[in-house]
Design a protein around this motif. Structure first.
Motif, mmCIF file in Angstrom:
data_model
loop_
_atom_site.group_PDB
_atom_site.id
_atom_site.type_symbol
_atom_site.label_atom_id
_atom_site.label_comp_id
_atom_site.label_asym_id
_atom_site.label_seq_id
_atom_site.Cartn_x
_atom_site.Cartn_y
_atom_site.Cartn_z
ATOM 1 N N GLY A 130 2.708 42.793 18.949
ATOM 2 C CA GLY A 130 3.272 42.175 17.745
ATOM 3 C C GLY A 130 4.001 43.065 16.752
ATOM 4 O O GLY A 130 4.778 42.567 15.929
ATOM 5 N N HIS A 131 3.795 44.395 16.783
ATOM 6 C CA HIS A 131 4.204 45.180 15.609
ATOM 7 C C HIS A 131 5.713 45.376 15.420
ATOM 8 O O HIS A 131 6.130 45.857 14.375
ATOM 9 N N HIS A 132 6.529 45.001 16.420
ATOM 10 C CA HIS A 132 7.992 45.031 16.214
ATOM 11 C C HIS A 132 8.556 43.669 15.801
ATOM 12 O O HIS A 132 9.779 43.511 15.714
ATOM 13 N N ILE A 168 -1.337 53.168 15.695
ATOM 14 C CA ILE A 168 -1.342 54.421 16.457
ATOM 15 C C ILE A 168 -0.621 54.275 17.802
ATOM 16 O O ILE A 168 -0.827 55.068 18.706
ATOM 17 N N ASP A 169 0.248 53.282 17.886
ATOM 18 C CA ASP A 169 1.126 53.107 19.046
ATOM 19 C C ASP A 169 2.153 54.252 19.069
ATOM 20 O O ASP A 169 2.411 54.896 18.055
ATOM 21 N N LEU A 170 2.725 54.484 20.242
ATOM 22 C CA LEU A 170 3.792 55.495 20.384
ATOM 23 C C LEU A 170 4.967 55.202 19.451
ATOM 24 O O LEU A 170 5.639 56.105 18.960
ATOM 25 N N HIS A 171 5.237 53.902 19.249
ATOM 26 C CA HIS A 171 6.427 53.466 18.510
ATOM 27 C C HIS A 171 6.075 53.088 17.076
ATOM 28 O O HIS A 171 4.991 52.555 16.821
ATOM 29 N N PHE A 172 7.004 53.305 16.179
ATOM 30 C CA PHE A 172 6.842 52.872 14.791
ATOM 31 C C PHE A 172 6.769 51.344 14.740
ATOM 32 O O PHE A 172 7.613 50.656 15.331
ATOM 33 N N CYS A 257 -1.559 52.254 23.483
ATOM 34 C CA CYS A 257 -1.991 53.478 24.177
ATOM 35 C C CYS A 257 -0.818 54.111 24.929
ATOM 36 O O CYS A 257 -1.000 54.792 25.934
ATOM 37 N N ASP A 258 0.402 53.860 24.436
ATOM 38 C CA ASP A 258 1.592 54.401 25.103
ATOM 39 C C ASP A 258 1.961 55.801 24.640
ATOM 40 O O ASP A 258 2.949 56.365 25.114
ATOM 41 N N ALA A 259 1.165 56.413 23.735
ATOM 42 C CA ALA A 259 1.431 57.804 23.344
ATOM 43 C C ALA A 259 0.714 58.783 24.267
ATOM 44 O O ALA A 259 0.762 59.992 24.064
ATOM 45 N N GLU A 299 -1.381 46.757 21.099
ATOM 46 C CA GLU A 299 0.099 46.777 21.079
ATOM 47 C C GLU A 299 0.564 47.237 22.463
ATOM 48 O O GLU A 299 0.364 46.538 23.420
ATOM 49 N N GLY A 300 1.167 48.463 22.575
ATOM 50 C CA GLY A 300 1.712 48.895 23.863
ATOM 51 C C GLY A 300 0.708 49.639 24.734
ATOM 52 O O GLY A 300 -0.505 49.650 24.478
ATOM 53 N N GLY A 301 1.253 50.326 25.754
ATOM 54 C CA GLY A 301 0.422 51.033 26.736
ATOM 55 C C GLY A 301 0.848 50.574 28.113
ATOM 56 O O GLY A 301 0.497 49.470 28.519
ATOM 57 N N TYR A 302 1.636 51.402 28.812
ATOM 58 C CA TYR A 302 2.350 50.907 30.002
ATOM 59 C C TYR A 302 1.941 51.573 31.305
ATOM 60 O O TYR A 302 2.437 51.208 32.355
ATOM 61 N N ARG A 303 1.064 52.570 31.248
ATOM 62 C CA ARG A 303 0.479 53.085 32.486
ATOM 63 C C ARG A 303 -0.888 52.435 32.576
ATOM 64 O O ARG A 303 -1.816 52.803 31.850
HETATM 65 ZN ZN ZN Z 1 4.709 51.051 21.822
#
Ligand code: ZN
Length: 357
Positions: A130-132, A168-172, A257-259, A299-303
């Motif tokens: 959701g954060h974007h 704390i997602d990789l993306h702002f 967890c994409d960072a 939020e994200g995390g793609y692996r």
């Molecule tokens: Zn992300």
């Protein structure tokens, strides 16, 4: 009290096309790993089925036009055909509207479970993220802004005065930041990869909010390669003091967890245990300021395997248990540490009219 895990198989019904990184497999694998680690047999955890958000709850953040345009596009998408929203990077498949409404509802379900005292804290494992998402448009694989809807629900429907969101997602989280940019009742902090090197290209250290919101939007843009040691330094020197002065009466976490160093989208170098430690820091603030009232939303995390491991580490930390997945520690190295010491200085410089350090 157990830790809540919010999940529903219907979250798998939203599809954005073959080999898209924001895939149902992210949650399939995460839930399989949660089962194989026997978290669901452990009385310290409680699986909770989410309810959908109401249209009025979506309208706490989103315009009626945006909600209607997602619904309309979704009706047009049938038989495996996808339709694209707004900027074109977010697709809907025919079930996506209902799933996105259930993702927003997942956050609200988690908040309600904490407020009722059914669980001590909770992690809503939802998709789409959701954060974007902005009030009037979708972007970056996000349809509705789940975290912002939770914050508004707490303030407008439950009478809370100060909500803190950490991202704390990789993306702002440009959508969440924008929604609260002029407000001082919601403190937003994001650590993310430097916008000059990563989507969405915004979220600089000088972006501290506007008007009454000045000092309540905090960005830590991290240089490529930065690992857990850098995050820990920024947390101790800037974030902990600000959060403790703000004294949130509820805390929300946008957890992507994409960072992680192995994520296909990442230029940062977090580890799975680094995610656990990062969340543990926020958990301690919540315990100090608001009886531990905290809800995390995915939020994200793609692996996918790493996403599962990071989520389990975080759940274990919430339950006060040892993290099962520990990798080799990554040292950011001297030059990156120096660069981020300088970043800490800049952050304090921008924030010191509003907070004591
Ligand atoms: Zn992300």
């Amino acid at each position: 009290m157990p830790v809540g895990i919010i999940y529903d198989k219907r979250y798998l019904d939203h599809q954005m096309g073959f080999e898209h990184p924001e895939s149902p497999a992210r949650l399939v694998t995460t839930m399989e790993m949660i089962e194989s680690e026997k978290l669901l047999d452990d009385p310290k955890f409680k699986l909770i089925v989410p309810r959908p958000a109401t249209i009025d709850e979506l309208k706490l953040v989103h315009t009626a036009d945006h909600i209607e345009s997602v619904r309309r596009k979704d009706l047009m998408a049938k038989d495996g055909h996808l339709e694209y929203l707004d900027a074109g990077d977010t697709a809907v498949c025919g079930q996506s509207f209902d799933v996105a409404v259930l993702a927003a509802g997942g956050g609200i379900t988690a908040v309600d479970a904490v407020l009722k005292g059914d669980v001590s804290s909770a992690f809503a494992l939802v998709r789409p993220p959701g954060h974007h998402a902005f009030p009037d448009h979708s972007s970056g694989f996000c349809i509705f802004n789940n975290a912002a809807i939770m914050a508004e629900y707490l303030i407008k429907k439950k009478g809370f005065k100060r909500v803190a969101i950490f991202d704390i997602d990789l993306h702002f989280g440009n959508g969440t930041s924008d929604i609260f940019y002029r407000r001082n009742d919601v403190l937003y902090f994001s650590s993310h990869q430097d916008p000059r090197t990563q989507y969405p290209g915004t979220g600089y250290v000088h972006d501290i909010g506007e008007g009454e919101g000045k000092g309540y939007n905090i960005c830590a843009p991290l240089a490529p390669g930065a690992s857990d040691d850098v995050v820990q330094m920024i947390f101790e020197d800037v974030i902990k003091p600000v959060f403790e002065q703000f004294k949130p009466d509820f805390m929300l976490g946008s957890v992507g967890c994409d960072a992680h160093y192995s994520d296909p989208l990442s230029g940062l170098s977090f580890t799975t245990q680094g995610y656990g430690r990062y969340v543990d820091g926020f958990k301690k603030i919540a315990e100090k300021c608001c009886n531990g009232k905290m809800v995390l939303i995915l939020e994200g995390g793609y692996r996918v395997k790493i996403l599962g491991q990071s989520v389990i580490n975080i759940l274990k930390v919430l339950a006060g248990e040892k993290m099962p997945f520990v990798e080799k520690e990554i040292d950011s190295g001297e030059s990156l540490l120096e660069y981020h010491q300088d970043l800490v200085k800049k952050m304090k410089e921008y924030l010191k009219p509003y907070w004591k350090f």
